[in-house]
Design a protein around this motif. Structure first.
Motif, PDB file in Angstrom:
ATOM      1  N   PRO A  59      26.060  97.273 -25.743  1.00 16.29           N
ATOM      2  CA  PRO A  59      26.923  96.202 -25.227  1.00 16.29           C
ATOM      3  C   PRO A  59      27.819  95.544 -26.279  1.00 16.29           C
ATOM      4  O   PRO A  59      28.817  94.925 -25.930  1.00 16.29           O
ATOM      5  CB  PRO A  59      25.935  95.180 -24.654  1.00 16.29           C
ATOM      6  N   SER A  98      29.548  97.090 -28.543  1.00 21.99           N
ATOM      7  CA  SER A  98      30.655  97.970 -28.927  1.00 21.99           C
ATOM      8  C   SER A  98      31.963  97.508 -28.282  1.00 21.99           C
ATOM      9  O   SER A  98      31.993  97.077 -27.139  1.00 21.99           O
ATOM     10  CB  SER A  98      30.339  99.397 -28.483  1.00 21.99           C
ATOM     11  N   LYS A  99      33.031  97.621 -29.044  1.00 26.18           N
ATOM     12  CA  LYS A  99      34.365  97.324 -28.484  1.00 26.18           C
ATOM     13  C   LYS A  99      35.161  98.618 -28.331  1.00 26.18           C
ATOM     14  O   LYS A  99      36.358  98.590 -28.057  1.00 26.18           O
ATOM     15  CB  LYS A  99      35.152  96.376 -29.419  1.00 26.18           C
ATOM     16  N   LYS A 103      28.764 101.205 -22.807  1.00 23.90           N
ATOM     17  CA  LYS A 103      28.124  99.974 -23.262  1.00 23.90           C
ATOM     18  C   LYS A 103      26.735  99.837 -22.615  1.00 23.90           C
ATOM     19  O   LYS A 103      25.845  99.199 -23.170  1.00 23.90           O
ATOM     20  CB  LYS A 103      28.959  98.740 -22.883  1.00 23.90           C
ATOM     21  N   ASP A 106      29.209 102.673 -16.400  1.00 20.44           N
ATOM     22  CA  ASP A 106      28.627 101.463 -16.991  1.00 20.44           C
ATOM     23  C   ASP A 106      28.298 100.423 -15.915  1.00 20.44           C
ATOM     24  O   ASP A 106      27.281  99.740 -16.002  1.00 20.44           O
ATOM     25  CB  ASP A 106      29.604 100.853 -18.012  1.00 20.44           C
TER      26      ASP A 106
END
Ligand code: XUL
Ligand code: CO
Length: 439
Positions: A16, A18-19, A25, A360
């Protein structure tokens, strides 16, 4: 072989925080939730028609997305290029299944014999790819709504010749589904309905649809198809009224015509909302009738009111969907992304990000639905809500052993009942919010 999407890497789970737009995520295929890895809870499928065919054409203009994959459209070279693109996309996303219509795979010829030959050829190529990648077929279907011959429906047509073409397409699509090892065969009744009752024999048409389904079951079983036949309810669009209005209507149809041993429901989120229901409602109706077979995982736009087929992003809905699926003991078939990118999202990167979003959203829905069940407050409340039926009298009623006389006598002796307990809807909604957003 050169890659079709050289700029897209294999999509990995990064968590979660991570961009990275090209990472999961929440979808972590091997993470175990309630005793099963996510990949088994969520048998995701790519929809051939949206992902590899649809270019964004709408009533007001042509497509925006280039899906030629460097080949001339409406050729077999293009059909093969779509296969290569599809398998690369699924492999990179870790999607283990696909769904198809006959006409998604090859260009249709004027002569159905030639179309069938093309289908044989392309499915040979698909089998090679399936072997190479381990990707499987979730379900197949026949498109019996695009070709002008089906303007009055397929099973519901007024023309006996067109009815034969429907039969021929179903037969071939079942052959292909068996060849590709599909788990299901879907009937979505595109144009099985009417525009006006002034020209329509409803009973006649419904009986003909049922006959076609009986013939399909008989044929399918005779060539070794041991999967599930599915009806995909939808209330309207393309016809003003579609016969498979919603789960309740389709289940009644299946029972009325003696098809219940072979058929289950394929519930699509956007179709449920078009019918004026929540997605959860139609899932529940299918589940309580033992017919929750498969899901077309998308979402609509309630402000637009047509079948927008958006990739699912609403986690409130995916949570309640997965709550129904977990409570029903899982899906017999799987979760197909019957969804397309918005017309201005025309790049191949958009196509990958759309699938990441859908996967997701369902992974998060699964995590939250499991948390809701493990938390227990909602289920406990529901149990308590009906507790008055746990006593001797309640059991007698439930067992079908009570009489109107004795219940009436009891009511008269009580003079007036106590109010039933509060429904506590707002409390339950706050529990759901707590599960979704609480620490
Ligand atoms: C149309 C729809 C179809 C079916 C398969 O609304 O949902 O794509 O899923 O024919
Ligand atoms: Co669908």
């Amino acid at each position: 072989m050169a890659q079709v999407f050289p700029d897209i890497p294999k999509i990995k789970f990064e968590g979660p925080k991570s961009k990275n737009p090209l990472a999961f995520k929440y979808y972590d295929a091997d993470r175990v939730i309630m005793g099963k890895p996510m990949r088994e809870h969520l048998p995701f499928a790519m929809a051939w028609w949206h992902t590899l065919v649809a270019t964004g054409t709408d009533m007001f203009g042509p497509g925006t997305s280039d899906k030629t994959f460097d080949e001339k459209p409406a050729t077999m070279a293009h059909a093969r290029a779509k296969v290569d693109a599809g398998f690369e996309l699924m492999s990179k996303l870790g999607i283990e299944y696909f769904c198809f219509h006959d006409v998604d795979l090859v260009p249709e010829s004027d002569d159905i014999n030639e179309t069938n030959q093309r289908l044989d050829e392309i499915t040979d190529h698909m089998l090679v790819k399936m072997k190479e990648t381990g990707i499987k077929c979730l379900w197949g279907t026949a498109n019996m709504f695009s070709n002008p011959r089906f303007m009055n429906g397929a099973g519901s047509t007024n023309s006996v010749d067109v009815y034969c073409f429907a039969a021929a397409q179903i037969k071939k699509a079942i052959d292909l589904t068996v060849k590709l090892g599909g788990k299901g065969y879907v009937f979505w009744g595109g144009r099985e309905g009417y525009e006006t009752l002034l020209n329509t024999r409803v009973k006649f048409e419904q009986e003909n649809i049922a006959q076609l389904m009986h013939m399909a079951v008989k044929y399918g079983r005779s060539i070794g198809f041991d999967g599930t036949f599915l009806i995909e309810p939808k209330p309207k669009e393309p016809m003003k009224h579609q016969y498979d209005y919603d789960a309740a209507t389709a289940i009644a149809f299946v029972r009325q015509y003696g098809l219940e041993k072979d058929f289950m429901m394929n519930i699509e989120a956007n179709h449920a909302t078009l019918a004026g229901h929540t997605f959860q409602h139609d899932l529940r109706i299918a589940a309580i009738n033992g017919m929750l077979g498969s899901v077309d995982a998308n979402q609509g736009d309630l402000l637009l009111g047509w079948d927008t087929d958006e990739f699912p992003c609403n986690v409130y809905d995916t949570t309640l969907c997965m709550y129904e699926i977990l409570n029903a003991g899982g899906l017999k078939v799987g979760l197909n992304f019957d969804a397309k990118t918005r017309r201005p999202s025309y790049t191949m990167e958009d196509l990958f990000q759309a699938h990441i979003l859908g996967m997701d959203s369902f992974a998060l829905g699964l995590i939250k639905a499991a948390a809701l069940i493990e938390d227990g407050r909602v289920d406990e409340f529901v149990k308590e809500r009906y507790a008055s039926f746990d006593g001797e009298l309640g059991q007698k009623i439930r067992g079908g052993n009570a009489t109107l006389q004795e219940l009436s006598d009891r009511a008269l002796s009580m003079k007036r009942p106590a109010l039933p307990g509060s429904g506590r809807q707002e409390y339950l909604e706050s529990v759901l919010n707590d599960i979704l957003f609480g620490g």
